[in-house]
Design an enzyme around this catalytic site. Structure first.
Site, short mmCIF file in Angstrom:
data_model
loop_
_atom_site.label_atom_id
_atom_site.label_comp_id
_atom_site.label_asym_id
_atom_site.label_seq_id
_atom_site.Cartn_x
_atom_site.Cartn_y
_atom_site.Cartn_z
N ARG A 95 1.36 7.82 -6.60
CA ARG A 95 -0.14 7.92 -7.04
C ARG A 95 0.04 8.22 -8.50
O ARG A 95 -0.50 9.14 -9.11
CB ARG A 95 -1.22 9.31 -5.99
CG ARG A 95 -0.97 9.17 -5.06
CD ARG A 95 -2.02 8.43 -4.78
NE ARG A 95 -2.19 7.95 -3.10
CZ ARG A 95 -1.62 7.50 -2.03
NH1 ARG A 95 -0.42 6.56 -2.66
NH2 ARG A 95 -1.74 7.69 -0.74
N SER A 138 -8.58 13.09 -0.76
CA SER A 138 -7.39 13.92 -1.16
C SER A 138 -7.04 14.70 -2.33
O SER A 138 -7.18 14.09 -2.93
CB SER A 138 -5.88 13.71 -1.06
OG SER A 138 -5.79 12.00 0.33
N GLU A 184 -4.18 15.89 -7.95
CA GLU A 184 -4.19 14.32 -7.29
C GLU A 184 -4.96 14.04 -8.37
O GLU A 184 -5.22 12.90 -9.03
CB GLU A 184 -4.11 13.61 -6.50
CG GLU A 184 -4.23 12.74 -5.98
CD GLU A 184 -4.23 11.16 -4.84
OE1 GLU A 184 -3.23 11.41 -4.34
OE2 GLU A 184 -5.39 10.64 -4.33
P1 FAD Z 1 -12.81 7.01 -11.18
O1 FAD Z 1 -12.81 8.59 -10.58
O2 FAD Z 1 -14.23 7.12 -11.92
O3 FAD Z 1 -12.24 7.17 -12.30
C1 FAD Z 1 -10.79 8.10 -11.91
C2 FAD Z 1 -10.63 7.90 -13.52
O4 FAD Z 1 -9.47 7.07 -13.28
C3 FAD Z 1 -11.06 8.62 -14.29
O5 FAD Z 1 -9.40 9.65 -14.72
C4 FAD Z 1 -11.33 8.31 -15.26
O6 FAD Z 1 -11.40 8.06 -16.32
C5 FAD Z 1 -9.86 6.92 -14.69
N1 FAD Z 1 -10.74 5.15 -15.22
C6 FAD Z 1 -11.24 4.70 -14.12
N2 FAD Z 1 -12.28 3.65 -14.62
C7 FAD Z 1 -10.95 3.01 -15.31
C8 FAD Z 1 -10.70 1.84 -16.39
N3 FAD Z 1 -11.68 1.28 -15.82
N4 FAD Z 1 -9.78 2.59 -17.48
C9 FAD Z 1 -9.61 3.38 -18.16
N5 FAD Z 1 -9.28 4.32 -17.17
C10 FAD Z 1 -10.11 4.48 -15.80
N6 FAD Z 1 -7.20 6.83 -2.97
C11 FAD Z 1 -6.22 6.77 -3.05
O7 FAD Z 1 -5.08 6.38 -3.20
N7 FAD Z 1 -6.51 6.26 -1.67
C12 FAD Z 1 -7.10 6.64 -0.51
O8 FAD Z 1 -6.84 6.09 0.56
C13 FAD Z 1 -8.02 6.93 -1.15
N8 FAD Z 1 -8.99 6.98 0.24
C14 FAD Z 1 -10.12 8.40 -0.33
C15 FAD Z 1 -10.79 8.38 0.14
C16 FAD Z 1 -12.31 9.69 0.06
C17 FAD Z 1 -13.57 9.59 0.93
C18 FAD Z 1 -12.22 9.42 -1.45
C19 FAD Z 1 -14.17 10.44 -1.76
C20 FAD Z 1 -11.46 9.27 -2.22
C21 FAD Z 1 -10.32 8.38 -1.86
N9 FAD Z 1 -9.33 8.12 -3.08
C22 FAD Z 1 -8.23 7.48 -2.05
C23 FAD Z 1 -9.36 8.37 -3.81
C24 FAD Z 1 -10.13 7.75 -4.80
O9 FAD Z 1 -11.27 6.71 -4.62
C25 FAD Z 1 -9.27 6.44 -6.28
O10 FAD Z 1 -8.97 7.02 -7.24
C26 FAD Z 1 -10.45 5.47 -6.72
O11 FAD Z 1 -9.37 4.61 -7.46
C27 FAD Z 1 -10.85 5.88 -7.78
O12 FAD Z 1 -11.83 5.11 -8.52
P2 FAD Z 1 -13.39 5.40 -9.09
O13 FAD Z 1 -13.30 4.06 -9.44
O14 FAD Z 1 -13.93 5.62 -8.50
O15 FAD Z 1 -12.90 6.47 -10.21
P1 NAP Z 2 -2.43 10.49 8.21
O1 NAP Z 2 -1.76 9.42 8.93
O2 NAP Z 2 -2.43 11.99 8.55
O3 NAP Z 2 -0.77 11.56 7.76
C1 NAP Z 2 -0.31 12.42 6.75
C2 NAP Z 2 0.34 12.39 5.44
O4 NAP Z 2 1.67 11.81 5.65
C3 NAP Z 2 -0.05 10.52 4.76
O5 NAP Z 2 -0.94 11.19 3.88
C4 NAP Z 2 1.41 9.40 4.68
O6 NAP Z 2 1.81 9.78 3.57
C5 NAP Z 2 2.52 10.35 5.34
N1 NAP Z 2 2.75 9.83 6.58
C6 NAP Z 2 1.98 9.05 7.90
N2 NAP Z 2 3.19 8.06 8.39
C7 NAP Z 2 3.54 7.88 7.27
C8 NAP Z 2 4.08 7.16 6.99
N3 NAP Z 2 4.88 5.96 8.69
N4 NAP Z 2 5.27 6.87 6.45
C9 NAP Z 2 5.04 7.47 5.78
N5 NAP Z 2 4.60 8.47 5.00
C10 NAP Z 2 3.51 8.48 5.78
O7 NAP Z 2 -2.89 10.98 6.81
P2 NAP Z 2 -4.54 11.02 6.51
O8 NAP Z 2 -5.08 11.90 5.84
O9 NAP Z 2 -5.36 9.90 7.48
O10 NAP Z 2 -4.65 8.75 5.76
C11 NAP Z 2 -4.08 7.75 6.22
C12 NAP Z 2 -3.22 7.10 4.57
O11 NAP Z 2 -4.59 6.93 3.35
C13 NAP Z 2 -2.41 7.71 4.10
O12 NAP Z 2 -1.64 7.00 3.46
C14 NAP Z 2 -3.57 8.71 2.44
O13 NAP Z 2 -2.11 8.05 1.87
C15 NAP Z 2 -4.33 7.33 2.63
N6 NAP Z 2 -5.56 8.42 2.30
C16 NAP Z 2 -5.57 8.64 0.90
C17 NAP Z 2 -6.45 9.89 0.40
C18 NAP Z 2 -6.69 10.08 -1.41
O14 NAP Z 2 -7.92 10.05 -1.72
N7 NAP Z 2 -5.26 9.42 -2.00
C19 NAP Z 2 -7.34 10.19 0.76
C20 NAP Z 2 -7.35 9.58 2.77
C21 NAP Z 2 -6.93 8.88 3.13
P3 NAP Z 2 0.86 8.94 2.16
O15 NAP Z 2 0.01 9.47 1.83
O16 NAP Z 2 2.30 8.68 1.32
O17 NAP Z 2 0.51 6.81 3.16
#
Ligand code: FAD
Ligand code: NAP
Length: 336
Positions: A162, A236, A332
Site C-alpha cells: 500500500r 480499510s 492508509e
Molecule cells: P482518490 O481517493 O481520489 O485519491 C487518493 C489519493 O491519490 C489522493 O491523495 C489523491 O490526491 C491521489 N491521486 C488520485 N488520482 C491521482 C493521480 N491521477 N495522480 C496523482 N495522485 C492522484 N484499496 C485497495 O488497495 N484495495 C482494496 O481492496 C480496496 N477496497 C476498497 C473498498 C471500498 C469500499 C473503498 C471505499 C475503498 C477501497 N480501497 C481499496 C481504497 C481505494 O479504493 C483505492 O485506494 C483507490 O485506488 C482510490 O482511488 P480514487 O481514484 O478514489 O483515489
Molecule cells: P480478510 O480476507 O478477512 O483477511 C484479513 C487480512 O489478513 C487481510 O487484510 C489480508 O491482508 C490478510 N490475509 C488474509 N489471507 C491472507 C493470505 N492468504 N495471505 C496473506 N495475507 C492474508 O480481509 P478482508 O478485509 O475481507 O479483505 C479482503 C482483501 O481485500 C484483502 O486483500 C484486503 O487487503 C482487500 N481490501 C482492501 C481494502 C482497502 O481499502 N485497502 C478494503 C477492503 C478489502 P492483505 O490486506 O495484505 O491482503
C-alpha cells in the site's frame, strides 16, 4: 474553474466539505493550462480521482482538479502478453471488466475496488493476493512544477505494501495521466486466497475462468464491505501492520487466536481488523460515526459525521491498539 463547490458527491466517506476552486480536466493540454492558472499558482492544488481513499477533515482552500482523462488501448502484444495503456481517469473496475472481456488476465482479483486507474499506483492497490505491481509496466505523469511529462518504470515507482514513490518522496509533485499494464494472454489465475476458494467450492466450480474469480471477489466484497452509496467509508482505514516475528510470537502466547502471515523470517503481517476488534471497537457507533460491524478496519459515516470526528476516532483506535499490543497502526487513507 468553479468557486466554492461542495465535495459531497466526490468523496465516498460522504463528508460535507467545500473546495475553494474546482475544475475537471480531460486532456493533458487542459491540465497544463490549469496548472498555469492564477488560481493554482495562488492557492495550490489537490488532485482527485474517485475520492474513495481520502478523508476530508476541513474545507479545501486550494484548487481541486478532478481527473476525467479517458481511453483504453492495446499498444503492443505478442502471443504471451499485451501491453494495455489506460488513461488515469478511467474507473478501475470498468478497466478490470474490459480486461476480462478481452481475455487479458492478471487483474481479476482486483475487481470492484472503487476509484480511478490513475490513483491505483498511488498505494499499489491490492486485494485477494494480487497487487497492481504484479501487472504494472510503466506510467506517465506530469510534474506539477515543470509541466514536463515523465515516464516511471516499475523500479522508479518504488512499490511496497500500500505504498509507492508517489505516496512518499514524490507526494504532491506529480499527476499520473496514464498507466500501462502488462497482462497475460494465457490464464494464470490466482484462487489461492481462502475466501475465493470457499466461494468457488460452494458453487462447485473446479476450473474457474477469470470471470468466475471476478464474480467470486465481487460476491465476497459485497457481503463484507459497506457500499459507500449506503454508508460512507473509504475502505480499510489502516494498513495491516508488519511487525517483528519475535514480537508476534510473544503476543501469540498471550493471545493464542491472534492471526499472522509470515512475510520473511523476521517479519509477520497481522490483520489490523483483528487488533481493532480485540480492543472492542467493532460495531462501535456514536451518533453518525462508527466502526463497521462486519469489518473493524473500516470506519464509517452513517450520514453527517464530520471528517475531523472520524480522524479523532482513528486516533483513539491507534492509541488503544498501541496500549494493548504495543503495535503502532498507520493510516492508509489520505487525510485532506
Ligand atoms: P482518490 O481517493 O481520489 O485519491 C487518493 C489519493 O491519490 C489522493 O491523495 C489523491 O490526491 C491521489 N491521486 C488520485 N488520482 C491521482 C493521480 N491521477 N495522480 C496523482 N495522485 C492522484 N484499496 C485497495 O488497495 N484495495 C482494496 O481492496 C480496496 N477496497 C476498497 C473498498 C471500498 C469500499 C473503498 C471505499 C475503498 C477501497 N480501497 C481499496 C481504497 C481505494 O479504493 C483505492 O485506494 C483507490 O485506488 C482510490 O482511488 P480514487 O481514484 O478514489 O483515489
Ligand atoms: P480478510 O480476507 O478477512 O483477511 C484479513 C487480512 O489478513 C487481510 O487484510 C489480508 O491482508 C490478510 N490475509 C488474509 N489471507 C491472507 C493470505 N492468504 N495471505 C496473506 N495475507 C492474508 O480481509 P478482508 O478485509 O475481507 O479483505 C479482503 C482483501 O481485500 C484483502 O486483500 C484486503 O487487503 C482487500 N481490501 C482492501 C481494502 C482497502 O481499502 N485497502 C478494503 C477492503 C478489502 P492483505 O490486506 O495484505 O491482503
Amino acid at each position: 474553474m468553479q468557486e466554492n463547490i461542495s465535495l459531497l458527491p466526490y468523496n465516498t466517506f460522504g463528508i460535507f466539505a467545500n473546495a475553494k476552486y474546482f475544475t475537471l480536466f480531460s486532456s493533458t493540454e487542459d491540465l497544463k493550462n490549469i496548472l498555469q492558472s492564477t488560481e493554482v499558482k495562488t492557492n495550490g492544488l489537490c488532485i482527485l480521482g474517485g475520492g474513495s481513499n481520502i478523508l476530508l477533515t476541513k474545507d479545501v482552500d486550494k484548487v481541486v482538479l478532478k481527473n476525467e482523462l479517458k481511453g483504453i488501448e492495446i499498444i503492443s502484444q505478442n502471443n504471451e502478453v499485451a501491453l494495455v495503456k489506460c488513461a488515469a481517469g478511467e474507473v478501475w473496475h470498468s478497466f478490470v471488466l474490459w480486461c476480462i472481456e478481452n481475455n487479458l488476465y492478471g487483474v481479476e482479483n482486483l475487481s470492484l475496488i472503487p476509484g480511478t486507474v490513475g490513483a491505483a499506483p498511488m498505494q499499489n492497490i491490492g486485494a485477494y493476493g494480487v497487487e497492481i505491481k504484479d501487472v504494472f509496466f510503466e506510467l506517465e505523469a506530469m510534474q506539477i512544477d515543470s509541466l514536463q511529462m515523465k515516464t516511471f518504470n516499475q523500479a522508479q515507482c518504488e512499490f511496497g505494501y500500500r505504498e509507492s514513490f508517489f505516496k512518499r518522496k514524490g507526494k504532491d509533485q506529480y499527476i499520473i495521466t496514464s498507466v500501462t499494464f502488462q497482462l497475460n494472454k494465457k490464464a494464470n489465475l490466482n484462487a489461492s486466497y481462502g475466501a475465493i476458494q470457499e466461494v468457488l467450492t460452494a458453487k462447485q466450480i473446479e476450473n474457474p475462468t477469470a470471470k468466475d474469480i471476478s464474480n467470486a471477489v465481487i460476491e465476497i466484497r459485497q457481503s463484507k464491505l459497506p457500499d459507500p452509496k449506503e454508508i460512507g467509508n473509504a475502505g480499510s482505514f489502516f494498513k495491516n501492520p508488519e511487525i517483528a516475528t519475535k514480537h508476534f510470537l510473544v503476543l501469540k502466547k498471550v493471545y493464542p487466536s491472534m492471526p499472522g502471515y509470515t512475510l520473511t523470517e523476521y517479519l509477520t503481517k497481522v490483520p489490523a481488523g483483528w487488533l481493532i476488534e480485540q480492543c472492542g471497537w467493532k460495531g462501535f457507533r456514536k451518533d453518525d460515526l462508527g466502526v463497521h460491524a462486519r469489518q473493524a478496519l473500516v470506519l464509517v459515516n452513517y450520514k453527517q459525521a464530520l471528517g475531523a470526528e472520524i480522524y479523532n476516532l482513528s486516533t483513539q483506535i491507534l492509541e488503544s491498539v498501541k496500549n494493548k499490543f504495543d503495535i503502532v497502526l498507520e493510516r492508509e487513507v489520505n487525510i485532506w
